[in-house]
Design a protein around this motif. Structure first.
Motif, short mmCIF file in Angstrom:
data_model
loop_
_atom_site.label_atom_id
_atom_site.label_comp_id
_atom_site.label_asym_id
_atom_site.label_seq_id
_atom_site.Cartn_x
_atom_site.Cartn_y
_atom_site.Cartn_z
N PHE A 1 0.82 -1.20 0.00
CA PHE A 1 0.00 0.00 0.00
C PHE A 1 0.86 1.27 0.00
CE2 PHE A 1 -2.80 -3.22 1.89
CZ PHE A 1 -3.88 -3.09 1.04
N GLY A 2 2.17 1.14 0.08
CA GLY A 2 3.04 2.31 0.07
C GLY A 2 3.19 2.96 1.43
N HIS A 3 2.78 2.27 2.49
CA HIS A 3 2.96 2.81 3.84
C HIS A 3 3.05 1.65 4.82
CE1 HIS A 3 -1.20 1.67 4.66
NE2 HIS A 3 -1.56 2.30 3.55
N ASN A 4 3.38 1.95 6.08
CA ASN A 4 3.53 0.91 7.10
C ASN A 4 2.39 0.91 8.10
OD1 ASN A 4 5.99 -0.09 6.12
ND2 ASN A 4 7.12 1.56 7.11
N LEU A 5 1.27 1.53 7.77
CA LEU A 5 0.14 1.60 8.68
C LEU A 5 -0.71 0.34 8.59
CD1 LEU A 5 -0.91 5.31 7.98
CD2 LEU A 5 0.56 4.45 9.82
N PRO A 6 -1.37 -0.05 9.68
CA PRO A 6 -2.26 -1.22 9.63
C PRO A 6 -3.39 -1.02 8.62
CG PRO A 6 -1.80 -0.59 11.90
CD PRO A 6 -1.28 0.53 11.04
N VAL A 7 -3.77 -2.07 7.93
CA VAL A 7 -4.89 -2.04 6.99
C VAL A 7 -5.97 -2.95 7.55
CG1 VAL A 7 -5.65 -2.49 4.64
CG2 VAL A 7 -3.34 -1.62 5.04
N ARG A 8 -7.07 -2.37 8.01
CA ARG A 8 -8.10 -3.12 8.72
C ARG A 8 -9.29 -3.49 7.84
NH1 ARG A 8 -6.29 -2.82 13.82
NH2 ARG A 8 -5.05 -1.00 14.42
N SER A 9 -9.27 -3.06 6.59
CA SER A 9 -10.36 -3.41 5.68
C SER A 9 -9.81 -3.45 4.26
CB SER A 9 -11.51 -2.40 5.78
OG SER A 9 -11.06 -1.10 5.43
N GLN A 10 -10.60 -3.97 3.34
CA GLN A 10 -10.16 -4.05 1.96
C GLN A 10 -9.91 -2.67 1.38
OE1 GLN A 10 -13.15 -6.24 -0.15
NE2 GLN A 10 -12.63 -8.18 0.80
N GLN A 11 -8.80 -2.54 0.68
CA GLN A 11 -8.46 -1.27 0.04
C GLN A 11 -7.95 -1.52 -1.37
OE1 GLN A 11 -5.91 1.38 2.19
NE2 GLN A 11 -6.93 1.04 4.16
N LEU A 12 -8.22 -0.58 -2.25
CA LEU A 12 -7.73 -0.65 -3.61
C LEU A 12 -6.23 -0.37 -3.63
CD1 LEU A 12 -8.98 -1.01 -6.48
CD2 LEU A 12 -8.92 1.49 -6.66
#
Length: 305
Positions: A1-12
């Protein structure tokens, strides 16, 4: 995703839009993706060279990922490896045992043509066009089919032939043959004890399989091995030692693997109570007549001995 943040849901993933991604392959902390024109994208952690930034992907046919390493097979049968090499899973002795960030082309003995590759945790496999299997990497539980601790370069597994699929969880490995038989090697459990099957053996009760679901066959194979030890022990009025186990499996493997117009064909085997039945091909002629018809293969006056 280009970052180190948590992803908690589906993202494009904008960078992959309109790229015609055909497959995603995941390691523990990295992801690779192949497009329809064989371009490979990678993202995630790269501290072991998992992302192979210098991978030439013009002719990539398939990629498999282990925990921290990957194998790539090209359309002309070449195999490349990169990533962590702590247990020799890269398959080259001329590289560091820590990490390999530039893909290395692997060498295979006897000029074998590789048809498919597979990774499992810290181990690697390659299947040839004629069904032989190379394995290398971590072998702590004899999941590679060799009697060594670690295997640092690709090595053919003895006694395994006609294989089309390999599946492994790092402790136990199953090999599915083109005629539906399943070999197994590695760790299994008996009476809460952890035991090892060092060399691959045929699991005859799993013949005529068409797909290899590792979790399903792991349970079936472990149950079979446990039952085999128990039943053999009953038939011999006591527990067999490891040498007797190995002799039994060797004879059973001979029945399964030998295929010839001069050999009675193995079909199936099963347990019934405390007896082990082996089903063989029905022959319409007697052994004496068969030997007479093929006298060129036997010494003279064989029938007088």
């Amino acid at each position: 995703f280009g970052h180190n943040l948590p992803v908690r849901s589906q993202q494009l993933i904008p960078q992959l839009c309109d790229k015609n991604i055909q497959q995603f392959i995941t390691g523990v902390d990295f992801v690779l993706a192949i497009t329809d024109n064989k371009t490979v994208y990678g993202w995630g952690v790269n501290d072991h060279g998992q992302l192979a930034r210098q991978l030439c992907s013009d002719h990539i046919r398939e990629i498999y990922c282990g925990y921290y390493h990957s194998l790539a097979l090209t359309s002309d049968g070449r195999v490349y490896a990169w990533g962590q090499n702590m247990f020799g899973q890269i398959g080259c002795t001329d590289v560091d045992h820590g990490s390999v960030d530039v893909p290395k082309e692997l060498c295979f003995s006897e000029n074998c043509q590789i048809n498919s590759v597979y990774c499992s945790l810290y181990s690697s496999f390659a299947i040839t066009t004629d069904g032989q299997v190379f394995s290398w990497g971590r072998n702590h539980w004899y999941n590679l089919g060799h009697n060594d601790h670690n295997v640092l370069t690709p090595r053919i597994i003895p006694g395994v032939c006609n294989v089309q699929t390999v599946r492994s969880n790092g402790n136990q490995t199953c090999f599915l043959t083109r005629d539906g038989f399943v070999y197994i090697c590695g760790q299994y459990h008996e009476n809460e004890l952890s035991l090892m099957q060092k060399l691959p053996i045929i699991i005859p009760t799993l013949n005529m399989c068409t797909e290899l679901d590792l979790n399903d066959y792991r349970n079936k194979c472990s149950n079979y091995l446990n039952e085999m030890f128990e039943i053999i022990g009953q038939l011999s009025d006591g527990k067999l030692n490891s040498g007797e186990h190995n002799q039994f499996y060797a004879e059973l493997n001979h029945l399964v693997t030998v295929r010839s117009e001069y050999v009675v064909k193995y079909i199936d085997s099963r347990f019934e109570g405390n007896l082990y039945y082996i089903q063989m091909e029905l022959c319409s002629d007697s052994l004496r007549n068969i030997l007479k018809k093929n006298s060129t293969f036997f010494p003279e006056n064989w029938d007088n001995r």
